[in-house]
Design a protein around this motif. Sequence first.
Motif, PDB file in Angstrom:
ATOM      1  N   ALA A  23       0.830  -1.203   0.000  1.00  0.00           N
ATOM      2  CA  ALA A  23       0.000   0.000   0.000  1.00  0.00           C
ATOM      3  C   ALA A  23       0.869   1.260   0.000  1.00  0.00           C
ATOM      4  N   VAL A  24       2.076   1.167   0.513  1.00  0.00           N
ATOM      5  CA  VAL A  24       2.978   2.313   0.568  1.00  0.00           C
ATOM      6  C   VAL A  24       3.638   2.548  -0.789  1.00  0.00           C
ATOM      7  N   LEU A  25       3.940   1.492  -1.525  1.00  0.00           N
ATOM      8  CA  LEU A  25       4.674   1.629  -2.777  1.00  0.00           C
ATOM      9  C   LEU A  25       3.995   2.533  -3.799  1.00  0.00           C
ATOM     10  N   PRO A  26       2.698   2.406  -4.080  1.00  0.00           N
ATOM     11  CA  PRO A  26       2.093   3.332  -5.050  1.00  0.00           C
ATOM     12  C   PRO A  26       2.209   4.794  -4.619  1.00  0.00           C
ATOM     13  N   ALA A  27       2.126   5.055  -3.344  1.00  0.00           N
ATOM     14  CA  ALA A  27       2.265   6.432  -2.862  1.00  0.00           C
ATOM     15  C   ALA A  27       3.688   6.933  -3.109  1.00  0.00           C
ATOM     16  N   GLN A  28       4.671   6.063  -2.910  1.00  0.00           N
ATOM     17  CA  GLN A  28       6.055   6.465  -3.160  1.00  0.00           C
ATOM     18  C   GLN A  28       6.289   6.739  -4.638  1.00  0.00           C
ATOM     19  N   VAL A  29       5.723   5.896  -5.511  1.00  0.00           N
ATOM     20  CA  VAL A  29       5.865   6.103  -6.949  1.00  0.00           C
ATOM     21  C   VAL A  29       5.179   7.404  -7.359  1.00  0.00           C
ATOM     22  N   ALA A  30       3.985   7.654  -6.832  1.00  0.00           N
ATOM     23  CA  ALA A  30       3.274   8.899  -7.151  1.00  0.00           C
ATOM     24  C   ALA A  30       4.094  10.103  -6.710  1.00  0.00           C
ATOM     25  N   GLU A  31       4.690  10.029  -5.533  1.00  0.00           N
ATOM     26  CA  GLU A  31       5.521  11.135  -5.042  1.00  0.00           C
ATOM     27  C   GLU A  31       6.757  11.307  -5.919  1.00  0.00           C
ATOM     28  N   GLU A  32       7.378  10.205  -6.317  1.00  0.00           N
ATOM     29  CA  GLU A  32       8.557  10.262  -7.186  1.00  0.00           C
ATOM     30  C   GLU A  32       8.224  10.982  -8.489  1.00  0.00           C
ATOM     31  N   TYR A  33       7.097  10.639  -9.093  1.00  0.00           N
ATOM     32  CA  TYR A  33       6.748  11.252 -10.371  1.00  0.00           C
ATOM     33  C   TYR A  33       6.207  12.668 -10.217  1.00  0.00           C
ATOM     34  N   ALA A  34       5.696  13.018  -9.068  1.00  0.00           N
ATOM     35  CA  ALA A  34       5.321  14.413  -8.810  1.00  0.00           C
ATOM     36  C   ALA A  34       6.593  15.275  -8.777  1.00  0.00           C
ATOM     37  N   VAL A  35       7.642  14.743  -8.177  1.00  0.00           N
ATOM     38  CA  VAL A  35       8.923  15.456  -8.135  1.00  0.00           C
ATOM     39  C   VAL A  35       9.505  15.549  -9.542  1.00  0.00           C
ATOM     40  N   LYS A  36       9.430  14.463 -10.304  1.00  0.00           N
ATOM     41  CA  LYS A  36       9.950  14.477 -11.675  1.00  0.00           C
ATOM     42  C   LYS A  36       9.156  15.452 -12.544  1.00  0.00           C
ATOM     43  N   GLY A 138      21.309   8.276 -26.959  1.00  0.00           N
ATOM     44  CA  GLY A 138      21.152   9.531 -27.679  1.00  0.00           C
ATOM     45  C   GLY A 138      20.195  10.517 -27.029  1.00  0.00           C
ATOM     46  N   GLY A 139      19.682  10.202 -25.832  1.00  0.00           N
ATOM     47  CA  GLY A 139      18.782  11.099 -25.118  1.00  0.00           C
ATOM     48  C   GLY A 139      19.520  12.271 -24.498  1.00  0.00           C
ATOM     49  N   THR A 140      18.761  13.285 -24.088  1.00  0.00           N
ATOM     50  CA  THR A 140      19.370  14.517 -23.577  1.00  0.00           C
ATOM     51  C   THR A 140      19.476  14.550 -22.057  1.00  0.00           C
ATOM     52  N   ILE A 141      18.379  14.254 -21.342  1.00  0.00           N
ATOM     53  CA  ILE A 141      18.404  14.272 -19.875  1.00  0.00           C
ATOM     54  C   ILE A 141      17.804  12.970 -19.364  1.00  0.00           C
ATOM     55  N   ASN A 142      18.456  12.368 -18.395  1.00  0.00           N
ATOM     56  CA  ASN A 142      17.983  11.125 -17.799  1.00  0.00           C
ATOM     57  C   ASN A 142      17.911  11.276 -16.283  1.00  0.00           C
ATOM     58  N   PHE A 143      16.754  10.912 -15.727  1.00  0.00           N
ATOM     59  CA  PHE A 143      16.614  10.892 -14.267  1.00  0.00           C
ATOM     60  C   PHE A 143      17.255   9.634 -13.715  1.00  0.00           C
ATOM     61  N   ILE A 144      17.888   9.777 -12.548  1.00  0.00           N
ATOM     62  CA  ILE A 144      18.440   8.625 -11.843  1.00  0.00           C
ATOM     63  C   ILE A 144      18.061   8.754 -10.374  1.00  0.00           C
ATOM     64  N   LEU A 145      17.921   7.626  -9.711  1.00  0.00           N
ATOM     65  CA  LEU A 145      17.641   7.613  -8.275  1.00  0.00           C
ATOM     66  C   LEU A 145      18.913   7.284  -7.526  1.00  0.00           C
ATOM     67  N   GLU A 146      19.201   8.078  -6.513  1.00  0.00           N
ATOM     68  CA  GLU A 146      20.307   7.810  -5.589  1.00  0.00           C
ATOM     69  C   GLU A 146      19.684   7.686  -4.215  1.00  0.00           C
ATOM     70  N   GLY A 147      19.412   6.461  -3.810  1.00  0.00           N
ATOM     71  CA  GLY A 147      18.668   6.258  -2.572  1.00  0.00           C
ATOM     72  C   GLY A 147      17.268   6.794  -2.785  1.00  0.00           C
ATOM     73  N   SER A 148      16.875   7.772  -2.005  1.00  0.00           N
ATOM     74  CA  SER A 148      15.547   8.364  -2.167  1.00  0.00           C
ATOM     75  C   SER A 148      15.596   9.701  -2.915  1.00  0.00           C
ATOM     76  N   LYS A 149      16.794  10.083  -3.375  1.00  0.00           N
ATOM     77  CA  LYS A 149      16.949  11.366  -4.067  1.00  0.00           C
ATOM     78  C   LYS A 149      16.869  11.180  -5.580  1.00  0.00           C
ATOM     79  N   ILE A 150      16.181  12.113  -6.232  1.00  0.00           N
ATOM     80  CA  ILE A 150      16.086  12.107  -7.683  1.00  0.00           C
ATOM     81  C   ILE A 150      17.139  13.062  -8.215  1.00  0.00           C
ATOM     82  N   ARG A 151      18.000  12.538  -9.055  1.00  0.00           N
ATOM     83  CA  ARG A 151      19.056  13.329  -9.684  1.00  0.00           C
ATOM     84  C   ARG A 151      18.883  13.217 -11.194  1.00  0.00           C
ATOM     85  N   PHE A 152      19.719  13.878 -11.929  1.00  0.00           N
ATOM     86  CA  PHE A 152      19.646  13.768 -13.378  1.00  0.00           C
ATOM     87  C   PHE A 152      21.027  13.894 -13.980  1.00  0.00           C
TER      88      PHE A 152
END
Length: 184
Positions: A23-36, A138-152
């Motif tokens: 039940a927690v995982l969908p909320a985490q994914v939603a939060e991740e994509y809200a940040v993205k 050949g892409g320009t920007i790629n998101f990466i996860l470092e622990g719970s942090k979203i980087r690019f």
Amino acid sequence: MAVLRRGLGSVLACAGLLLAAPAVLPAQVAEEYAVKAAFLYNFTKFVEWPEVAFPDGSFRLCVLGDDPFGKSLTELSGQEAAGRKLMVVRVQQMEKLEGCNLLFISRSERGRLSGILSQVEGSPVLTVADTPGFLEEGGTINFILEGSKIRFEISQEAAARAEIKISSKLMSLAKRVKSGPGPA
């Protein structure tokens, strides 16, 4: 007996956490994509497109494939991006990519990635994904996860091919900047 009750209580508590985890995982994914989604919007403030990129005067942020953002991107519609009204467009077919200024390529499109990037090659499109190896494809920007942090990470080479300019401020925030055909 007290030790047995405490042990049983600990086991039940752990079992409860395990059962609650899905039940927690969908909320985490939603939060991740809200940040993205917020990152995507803010990228528009640090990238310059040529005038020819806006034939109808609007800024088109396109999502190709499965849309992981939910309402996060929809809420951005109507905002200003690159000095123009932002339109969010969800696309399922590669043929409908014309007119996109920022293209987020969903993980669901991993198998078609080289074809998608070939289709927008030479167009002023900022391509973004969260797929391992995206810059090397050949892409320009790629998101990466470092622990719970979203980087690019950013490919200067891909930006130059698309004739878009990424500000040095945005590049300084990147985890990695790929400057040429070799390793960064």
